[in-house]
Design a protein around this motif. Structure first.
Motif, mmCIF file in Angstrom:
data_model
loop_
_atom_site.group_PDB
_atom_site.id
_atom_site.type_symbol
_atom_site.label_atom_id
_atom_site.label_comp_id
_atom_site.label_asym_id
_atom_site.label_seq_id
_atom_site.Cartn_x
_atom_site.Cartn_y
_atom_site.Cartn_z
ATOM 1 N N ASN A 212 1.975 0.647 13.424
ATOM 2 C CA ASN A 212 1.581 1.858 12.693
ATOM 3 C C ASN A 212 2.502 2.121 11.502
ATOM 4 O O ASN A 212 2.059 2.602 10.456
ATOM 5 C CB ASN A 212 1.586 3.061 13.635
ATOM 6 C CG ASN A 212 0.416 3.036 14.600
ATOM 7 O OD1 ASN A 212 -0.422 2.134 14.558
ATOM 8 N ND2 ASN A 212 0.359 4.025 15.496
ATOM 9 N N MET A 213 3.788 1.799 11.686
ATOM 10 C CA MET A 213 4.725 1.934 10.567
ATOM 11 C C MET A 213 4.297 1.025 9.415
ATOM 12 O O MET A 213 4.317 1.428 8.234
ATOM 13 C CB MET A 213 6.143 1.574 11.015
ATOM 14 C CG MET A 213 7.201 1.804 9.941
ATOM 15 S SD MET A 213 8.797 1.018 10.359
ATOM 16 C CE MET A 213 9.103 1.653 11.998
ATOM 17 N N GLY A 214 3.896 -0.195 9.740
ATOM 18 C CA GLY A 214 3.439 -1.127 8.712
ATOM 19 C C GLY A 214 2.233 -0.595 7.966
ATOM 20 O O GLY A 214 2.143 -0.703 6.739
ATOM 21 N N VAL A 215 1.288 -0.002 8.704
ATOM 22 C CA VAL A 215 0.094 0.566 8.066
ATOM 23 C C VAL A 215 0.477 1.700 7.118
ATOM 24 O O VAL A 215 -0.027 1.787 5.990
ATOM 25 C CB VAL A 215 -0.904 1.064 9.134
ATOM 26 C CG1 VAL A 215 -2.071 1.791 8.472
ATOM 27 C CG2 VAL A 215 -1.418 -0.100 9.966
ATOM 28 N N ALA A 216 1.380 2.584 7.573
ATOM 29 C CA ALA A 216 1.814 3.712 6.736
ATOM 30 C C ALA A 216 2.478 3.218 5.457
ATOM 31 O O ALA A 216 2.259 3.761 4.370
ATOM 32 C CB ALA A 216 2.757 4.614 7.521
ATOM 33 N N LEU A 217 3.316 2.202 5.572
ATOM 34 C CA LEU A 217 4.001 1.649 4.405
ATOM 35 C C LEU A 217 3.031 0.901 3.489
ATOM 36 O O LEU A 217 3.147 0.958 2.261
ATOM 37 C CB LEU A 217 5.124 0.713 4.855
ATOM 38 C CG LEU A 217 6.292 1.393 5.568
ATOM 39 C CD1 LEU A 217 7.181 0.353 6.249
ATOM 40 C CD2 LEU A 217 7.105 2.220 4.580
ATOM 41 N N GLN A 218 2.064 0.220 4.093
ATOM 42 C CA GLN A 218 1.085 -0.515 3.292
ATOM 43 C C GLN A 218 0.209 0.449 2.495
ATOM 44 O O GLN A 218 -0.212 0.144 1.377
ATOM 45 C CB GLN A 218 0.214 -1.393 4.200
ATOM 46 C CG GLN A 218 -0.638 -2.397 3.435
ATOM 47 C CD GLN A 218 -1.240 -3.444 4.354
ATOM 48 O OE1 GLN A 218 -0.975 -3.464 5.552
ATOM 49 N NE2 GLN A 218 -2.039 -4.325 3.792
ATOM 50 N N LYS A 219 -0.067 1.619 3.053
ATOM 51 C CA LYS A 219 -0.839 2.635 2.329
ATOM 52 C C LYS A 219 -0.113 3.070 1.054
ATOM 53 O O LYS A 219 -0.738 3.477 0.081
ATOM 54 C CB LYS A 219 -1.052 3.857 3.225
ATOM 55 C CG LYS A 219 -1.991 3.630 4.398
ATOM 56 C CD LYS A 219 -3.440 3.583 3.948
ATOM 57 C CE LYS A 219 -4.385 3.531 5.140
ATOM 58 N NZ LYS A 219 -5.816 3.490 4.731
ATOM 59 N N GLN A 220 1.218 2.970 1.071
ATOM 60 C CA GLN A 220 2.021 3.353 -0.096
ATOM 61 C C GLN A 220 2.326 2.165 -1.007
ATOM 62 O O GLN A 220 3.088 2.295 -1.958
ATOM 63 C CB GLN A 220 3.336 3.976 0.379
ATOM 64 C CG GLN A 220 3.173 5.177 1.286
ATOM 65 C CD GLN A 220 4.502 5.613 1.862
ATOM 66 O OE1 GLN A 220 5.345 6.185 1.172
ATOM 67 N NE2 GLN A 220 4.697 5.349 3.157
ATOM 68 N N GLN A 221 1.737 1.006 -0.689
ATOM 69 C CA GLN A 221 1.954 -0.232 -1.447
ATOM 70 C C GLN A 221 3.419 -0.675 -1.413
ATOM 71 O O GLN A 221 3.900 -1.330 -2.332
ATOM 72 C CB GLN A 221 1.479 -0.077 -2.897
ATOM 73 C CG GLN A 221 -0.007 0.183 -3.015
ATOM 74 C CD GLN A 221 -0.482 0.255 -4.450
ATOM 75 O OE1 GLN A 221 0.315 0.226 -5.388
ATOM 76 N NE2 GLN A 221 -1.789 0.333 -4.636
ATOM 77 N N LYS A 222 4.100 -0.299 -0.320
ATOM 78 C CA LYS A 222 5.473 -0.763 -0.108
ATOM 79 C C LYS A 222 5.394 -2.054 0.716
ATOM 80 O O LYS A 222 5.692 -2.074 1.909
ATOM 81 C CB LYS A 222 6.293 0.306 0.610
ATOM 82 C CG LYS A 222 6.470 1.584 -0.203
ATOM 83 C CD LYS A 222 7.285 2.621 0.558
ATOM 84 C CE LYS A 222 7.494 3.876 -0.271
ATOM 85 N NZ LYS A 222 8.289 4.909 0.456
#
Length: 240
Positions: A100-110
């Motif tokens: 879930n952390m990866g998804v949240a960061l991917q949403k921010q293009q990080k």
């Protein structure tokens, strides 16, 4: 007495701990109910109250992260997942939190950070197909992002070089114009000087010519006078 006092203290701590756990669970149950009803603002409040009671609650931070994801507060959600993994040892739970952390960061293009999160998810659950898929996609997106950044940097560098060349050409043209003006000024000064010299030479020549004419006229007059004297003398001699 000391032993009895210690026993009493431990008993009080145990009672307080049980009481805190009950309060935490009550907040979590209320928060989960609100979350299922999509009341994300109210559920966020309840999750935060549960965390205030127990700041090391994996469930509190993890569920709050999910709640923030639904509210599209991706930056805050990622922070809650980071806190959650610091208070858990179960591999399955860690895999979920990292995913879930990866998804949240991917949403921010990080992409660099989300790639690390997906890798940690796979460390705890190597068979997570969703983590593998998202990791592959994140790697592709990061490469695309880097290519775009490189193209943008190349474009900006090219524009900067063009601007420098344009400024250089303008300065060169300005210098050439100044050189041309200076050459024209020098030529004009030379022409004026030459014309002045010509005028001076013309005056001097005119005076020389005039003097020569006057000298010639003087000589002519003297010659005429001499001839006249000779002629007069001859006549007198003849008459005598």
């Amino acid at each position: 007495m000391r032993k009895s006092l210690l026993t009493i203290c431990l008993s009080l701590l145990a009672i307080a701990s049980v009481s805190a756990q009950k309060v935490e669970r009550a907040y979590l149950r209320k928060a989960n109910s609100l979350y299922r009803d999509s009341s994300y603002v109210d559920s966020e409040v309840m999750y935060r109250k549960a965390i205030d009671v127990n700041g090391k609650s994996f469930v509190g931070h993890y569920n709050l992260g999910n709640n923030l994801m639904e509210a599209r507060k991706y930056d805050e959600a990622a922070e809650e997942y980071k806190k959650a993994v610091g208070h858990e040892t179960d591999k399955a739970s860690l895999a979920d939190a990292y995913y879930n952390m990866g998804v949240a960061l991917q949403k921010q293009q990080k992409y660099a950070e989300c790639i690390d999160a997906y890798k940690n998810a796979l460390k705890n659950d190597p068979n997570d197909a969703d983590a593998k898929y998202n990791l592959t996609k994140a790697l592709m997106m990061m490469q695309q992002q880097q290519n775009q950044q490189q193209n943008q940097e190349d474009k900006e560098q090219q524009e900067q070089q063009q601007q420098q060349d344009q400024n250089k050409n303008q300065n060169d043209n300005k210098d050439n114009k100044q050189d041309e003006d200076q050459q024209e000024q020098q030529q004009q000064e030379q022409q004026d000087q030459s014309q002045g010299q010509q005028e001076d030479m013309s005056k001097e020549t005119a005076e020389q010519i005039l003097n020569a004419i006057m000298e010639d006229e003087k000589r002519v007059n003297e010659e005429v006078q001499r001839k006249m004297n000779r002629a007069t003398g001859h006549d007198l001699e003849n008459n005598w």
